[in-house]
Design a protein around this motif. Structure first.
Motif, short mmCIF file in Angstrom:
data_model
loop_
_atom_site.label_atom_id
_atom_site.label_comp_id
_atom_site.label_asym_id
_atom_site.label_seq_id
_atom_site.Cartn_x
_atom_site.Cartn_y
_atom_site.Cartn_z
N GLY A 127 0.82 -1.21 0.00
CA GLY A 127 0.00 0.00 0.00
C GLY A 127 0.85 1.26 0.00
O GLY A 127 0.53 2.24 -0.68
N ILE A 128 1.93 1.23 0.75
CA ILE A 128 2.84 2.38 0.79
C ILE A 128 3.55 2.55 -0.54
O ILE A 128 3.68 3.66 -1.06
CB ILE A 128 3.86 2.22 1.95
N LEU A 129 3.98 1.45 -1.14
CA LEU A 129 4.74 1.52 -2.39
C LEU A 129 3.88 1.94 -3.58
O LEU A 129 4.43 2.35 -4.61
CB LEU A 129 5.43 0.18 -2.68
N LYS A 130 2.55 1.86 -3.46
CA LYS A 130 1.67 2.20 -4.59
C LYS A 130 1.79 3.65 -5.04
O LYS A 130 1.45 3.98 -6.16
CB LYS A 130 0.21 1.88 -4.26
N CYS A 131 2.30 4.51 -4.16
CA CYS A 131 2.45 5.92 -4.55
C CYS A 131 3.64 6.12 -5.48
O CYS A 131 3.81 7.21 -6.04
CB CYS A 131 2.56 6.82 -3.32
N LEU A 132 4.44 5.08 -5.68
CA LEU A 132 5.61 5.17 -6.55
C LEU A 132 5.31 4.56 -7.92
O LEU A 132 4.38 3.78 -8.08
CB LEU A 132 6.78 4.40 -5.92
N SER A 133 6.14 4.90 -8.89
CA SER A 133 6.00 4.30 -10.21
C SER A 133 6.35 2.82 -10.12
O SER A 133 7.07 2.41 -9.20
CB SER A 133 6.96 5.00 -11.20
N PRO A 134 5.84 2.00 -11.07
CA PRO A 134 6.14 0.56 -11.02
C PRO A 134 7.65 0.27 -10.99
O PRO A 134 8.11 -0.62 -10.28
CB PRO A 134 5.50 0.01 -12.29
N ARG A 135 8.42 1.04 -11.72
CA ARG A 135 9.87 0.83 -11.75
C ARG A 135 10.50 1.14 -10.38
O ARG A 135 11.36 0.40 -9.90
CB ARG A 135 10.48 1.71 -12.84
N ASP A 136 10.06 2.23 -9.74
CA ASP A 136 10.55 2.58 -8.41
C ASP A 136 10.07 1.57 -7.36
O ASP A 136 10.80 1.26 -6.42
CB ASP A 136 10.13 3.99 -8.03
N GLN A 137 8.85 1.05 -7.53
CA GLN A 137 8.37 0.03 -6.61
C GLN A 137 9.30 -1.18 -6.64
O GLN A 137 9.66 -1.71 -5.58
CB GLN A 137 6.95 -0.41 -7.00
#
Length: 185
Positions: A127-137
């Motif tokens: 849930g926290i990582l969803k604010c990042l782009s897929p590559r950054d995730q």
């Protein structure tokens, strides 16, 4: 030389036992009353403390200055400090208990609870990582969850070392801004 009120301090300074014996006979009861007052809960430690006081006076007699006060007051100060030190030692002894002495059973890890906790953490992390782009995730997963070195994660994703560190910095800032570190006024 016979010890008396006028010369016993000098005798102690010259390391002559007569001075110490005189001091113990004359002031011992007074010093013991100071110790008993502080160690009332541990009467079995009073004699040990008294020995520490006499040893302290014997070793530190050069610290006594006749011009600053009477010997009785100085010795009473030594007695109070030794009694406080004894209380600290007693407290440390009571606070230190070996595992063998306790009858507590250390609980074993519950695998089901561990799995449930792991799942909850995974959901929260995603849930926290969803604010990042897929590559950054993917970069964050590799570095912070799989514990890869940043250079290694960057190579796997085709990024330069500098680009990896810039993305980590910006990603952390984005997460902080979205989820939380409130600024204190």
């Amino acid at each position: 030389m016979k010890a008396n009120e006028n010369n016993f301090v000098d005798l102690i300074r010259r390391r002559q036992e007569e001075g110490l014996v005189y001091m113990i006979r004359t002031y011992g009861v007074f010093l013991k009353s100071i110790v008993k007052k502080r160690l009332f809960a541990s009467p079995d430690r009073v004699e040990e403390c008294m020995n520490d006081i006499f040893l302290g006076i014997w070793k530190n007699i050069d610290c006594y200055d006749e011009n600053r006060g009477s010997f009785v007051n100085w010795a009473a100060g030594v007695a109070r400090l030794e009694a406080v030190d004894m209380l600290r030692r007693i407290q440390r002894e009571h606070n230190t208990i070996s595992l063998e002495e306790t009858e507590l059973e250390i609980p074993k890890e519950d695998p089901a609870l561990l799995e449930l906790t792991e799942q909850e953490l995974s959901k929260e992390t995603e849930g926290i990582l969803k604010c990042l782009s897929p590559r950054d995730q993917e970069l964050f997963r590799r570095i912070f969850l799989m514990e890869e070195e940043p250079e290694e994660a960057g190579q796997a994703l085709g990024m330069s070392r500098e680009n990896v560190y810039v993305r980590i910095f910006r990603g952390k800032k984005k997460i902080r801004d979205k989820f939380g570190e409130r600024k204190r006024a």
